[in-house]
Motif scaffolding. Sequence first.
Motif, short mmCIF file in Angstrom:
data_model
loop_
_atom_site.label_atom_id
_atom_site.label_comp_id
_atom_site.label_asym_id
_atom_site.label_seq_id
_atom_site.Cartn_x
_atom_site.Cartn_y
_atom_site.Cartn_z
N LYS A 119 0.82 -1.23 0.00
CA LYS A 119 0.00 0.00 0.00
C LYS A 119 0.85 1.27 0.00
O LYS A 119 0.65 2.15 -0.84
CB LYS A 119 -0.91 0.06 1.25
CG LYS A 119 -2.04 -0.94 1.24
CD LYS A 119 -2.89 -0.82 2.48
CE LYS A 119 -2.12 -1.15 3.76
NZ LYS A 119 -1.51 -2.50 3.77
N THR A 120 1.76 1.38 0.97
CA THR A 120 2.51 2.62 1.11
C THR A 120 3.32 2.91 -0.16
O THR A 120 3.29 4.03 -0.69
CB THR A 120 3.42 2.54 2.35
OG1 THR A 120 2.58 2.30 3.48
CG2 THR A 120 4.23 3.81 2.55
N THR A 121 3.99 1.88 -0.66
CA THR A 121 4.77 2.04 -1.89
C THR A 121 3.85 2.46 -3.04
O THR A 121 4.18 3.35 -3.82
CB THR A 121 5.44 0.68 -2.25
OG1 THR A 121 6.03 0.14 -1.07
CG2 THR A 121 6.48 0.83 -3.32
N SER A 142 -2.45 7.69 7.34
CA SER A 142 -3.47 7.15 8.23
C SER A 142 -3.12 5.74 8.69
O SER A 142 -3.99 5.01 9.18
CB SER A 142 -4.84 7.21 7.55
OG SER A 142 -5.20 8.56 7.35
N ASP A 143 -1.86 5.37 8.53
CA ASP A 143 -1.35 4.21 9.27
C ASP A 143 -0.67 4.77 10.51
O ASP A 143 0.49 5.17 10.47
CB ASP A 143 -0.37 3.39 8.43
CG ASP A 143 0.16 2.16 9.19
OD1 ASP A 143 -0.17 2.03 10.40
OD2 ASP A 143 0.86 1.34 8.58
N THR A 144 -1.43 4.83 11.58
CA THR A 144 -0.87 5.34 12.84
C THR A 144 -0.61 4.16 13.77
O THR A 144 -0.42 4.30 14.96
CB THR A 144 -1.83 6.33 13.52
OG1 THR A 144 -3.06 5.65 13.81
CG2 THR A 144 -2.12 7.53 12.63
N PHE A 145 -0.65 2.96 13.17
CA PHE A 145 -0.65 1.71 13.94
C PHE A 145 0.71 1.02 13.95
O PHE A 145 1.26 0.69 14.99
CB PHE A 145 -1.71 0.80 13.33
CG PHE A 145 -1.79 -0.57 13.92
CD1 PHE A 145 -2.42 -0.79 15.15
CD2 PHE A 145 -1.24 -1.67 13.25
CE1 PHE A 145 -2.50 -2.07 15.69
CE2 PHE A 145 -1.32 -2.94 13.78
CZ PHE A 145 -1.95 -3.14 15.00
N ARG A 146 1.28 0.82 12.74
CA ARG A 146 2.50 0.02 12.64
C ARG A 146 3.73 0.88 12.95
O ARG A 146 3.88 1.97 12.40
CB ARG A 146 2.63 -0.57 11.24
CG ARG A 146 3.76 -1.59 11.09
CD ARG A 146 3.79 -2.22 9.70
NE ARG A 146 4.04 -1.25 8.65
CZ ARG A 146 5.23 -0.74 8.35
NH1 ARG A 146 6.30 -1.10 9.04
NH2 ARG A 146 5.35 0.14 7.37
N ALA A 147 4.60 0.36 13.82
CA ALA A 147 5.82 1.09 14.16
C ALA A 147 6.62 1.35 12.90
O ALA A 147 6.79 0.45 12.07
CB ALA A 147 6.64 0.27 15.14
N GLU A 151 7.54 7.17 9.41
CA GLU A 151 8.89 7.46 8.88
C GLU A 151 9.05 6.88 7.47
O GLU A 151 9.62 7.52 6.58
CB GLU A 151 9.98 6.86 9.79
CG GLU A 151 10.12 7.54 11.16
CD GLU A 151 9.01 7.17 12.15
OE1 GLU A 151 8.23 6.21 11.87
OE2 GLU A 151 8.90 7.83 13.20
N GLN A 152 8.54 5.66 7.27
CA GLN A 152 8.66 5.02 5.95
C GLN A 152 7.98 5.85 4.87
O GLN A 152 8.55 6.13 3.81
CB GLN A 152 8.03 3.61 5.98
CG GLN A 152 8.11 2.89 4.64
CD GLN A 152 7.07 1.78 4.47
OE1 GLN A 152 6.17 1.63 5.31
NE2 GLN A 152 7.18 1.05 3.39
N LEU A 153 6.74 6.27 5.16
CA LEU A 153 5.99 7.05 4.17
C LEU A 153 6.68 8.39 3.90
O LEU A 153 6.84 8.80 2.75
CB LEU A 153 4.55 7.27 4.64
CG LEU A 153 3.72 8.18 3.76
CD1 LEU A 153 3.59 7.64 2.34
CD2 LEU A 153 2.32 8.39 4.35
N ILE A 194 -5.02 8.56 0.72
CA ILE A 194 -5.00 8.14 2.12
C ILE A 194 -4.34 6.76 2.24
O ILE A 194 -4.86 5.77 1.71
CB ILE A 194 -6.42 8.08 2.71
CG1 ILE A 194 -7.14 9.43 2.51
CG2 ILE A 194 -6.38 7.70 4.20
CD1 ILE A 194 -8.61 9.42 2.94
N ASP A 195 -3.19 6.73 2.91
CA ASP A 195 -2.48 5.47 3.17
C ASP A 195 -2.97 4.92 4.51
O ASP A 195 -3.08 5.67 5.48
CB ASP A 195 -0.97 5.73 3.23
CG ASP A 195 -0.16 4.44 3.36
OD1 ASP A 195 -0.67 3.36 2.99
OD2 ASP A 195 0.99 4.52 3.85
N THR A 196 -3.30 3.65 4.55
CA THR A 196 -3.87 3.08 5.79
C THR A 196 -3.05 1.90 6.29
O THR A 196 -2.17 1.40 5.60
CB THR A 196 -5.32 2.61 5.56
OG1 THR A 196 -5.30 1.57 4.57
CG2 THR A 196 -6.22 3.75 5.10
N ALA A 197 -3.41 1.46 7.50
CA ALA A 197 -2.72 0.32 8.11
C ALA A 197 -3.36 -0.99 7.67
O ALA A 197 -4.56 -1.05 7.41
CB ALA A 197 -2.81 0.43 9.62
MG LIG Z 1 2.15 0.76 4.79
#
Ligand SMILES: [Mg+2]
Length: 302
Positions: A119-121, A142-147, A151-153, A194-197
């Motif tokens: 997704k993020t990519t 809107s991925d506020t979940f995965r550690a 930073e990756q995005l 919107i990028d999500t978890a």
């Molecule tokens: Mg992602």
Amino acid sequence: MFEGLRKAFSSLTERVKTTTISAKDLDESLSRLEAQLVSNDVALTVAESIVKSLRADLEKVRVSRLGGPSEAIQSAIRRTLQEIVLEADPREILNRVEENIKQKKSTVVLFVGPNGSGKTTTVVKVAAYLRKQGYSSVISCSDTFRAGAIEQLKELAEREGIWVVSQQYGADPAAVAVDAIRRAEAAGIPVVLIDTAGRTEVDSGLLEEMRKIKSVTKPDFVIYVGDALTGNAAAEQARQFDRYVGLEYVVLAKLDADARGGSSVSISQVTGKPLLFVGVGQKTDDLEPFPKKRILEALSIS
Ligand SMILES: [Mg+2]
Ligand SMILES: Nc1nc2c(ncn2[C@@H]2O[C@H](COP(=O)(O)OP(=O)(O)O)[C@@H](O)[C@H]2O)c(=O)[nH]1
């Protein structure tokens, strides 16, 4: 890429071309093809449709014993896959962007899918694609979940000069998206992505979260990002997302790493949603519109 399916189709061509094929031999060859399709990730119902459609064409070839049967078989395979793979033209999105610009609204696109599917990519790739078409984007983290997700995005997007709106980990993903939309509209930026978890398990918690983001942000489009390497699971999960959240399009990532190839052939039939793009690498420009052409090329039957 796609060695498995390529082999399945070329062995059909070989078998049918080298014998004056009887009805029985043709039956056997087609059953063998069906098994090979399934073992290369084509969903069973889709493998059955492919074989049914090929049978109708190949019966004609068999009876008329055309001069170049292998060309006839190739064209039967091509025609069948043209029918089976459903694709969408990215113009559909660009047209909506244009309509929304006239109403001073940003076009909102929500990306959903399981953890690690790409997704993020893909979100960053789509932002770069849209920029090439003349439209800038804001990406909502809107991925506020995965550690590490924020930073990756940021790293991927900022390398491309794309604006990211984020908050802290644990923040409400829908609130981040609403903030991104508000800022984009204030700045006259036409698109919000919107990028999500995801989660390891596609469970009701994740689907509920996506449903909430959707009801709050009212996206113009919801896009499912699937991982080609997960085979049939990609299509099944897309169906779950569609049932719970509702989808417009499918993007299939990691085609470049897929040795089987079947998920790209069957995902649009299983879900009833067209493929919009395919991901063919980790770089930002490894995103291709019009996947049908790409899939046929990978199978050497374009
Ligand atoms: Mg992602
Ligand atoms: N080979 C290949 N790798 C990809 C592709 N798309 C994403 N990836 C990789 O898959 C991994 C997970 O991607 P990510 O975007 O973080 O997935 P997310 O968890 O769904 O956001 C990363 O290592 C990406 O570089 C693709 O089209 N091809």
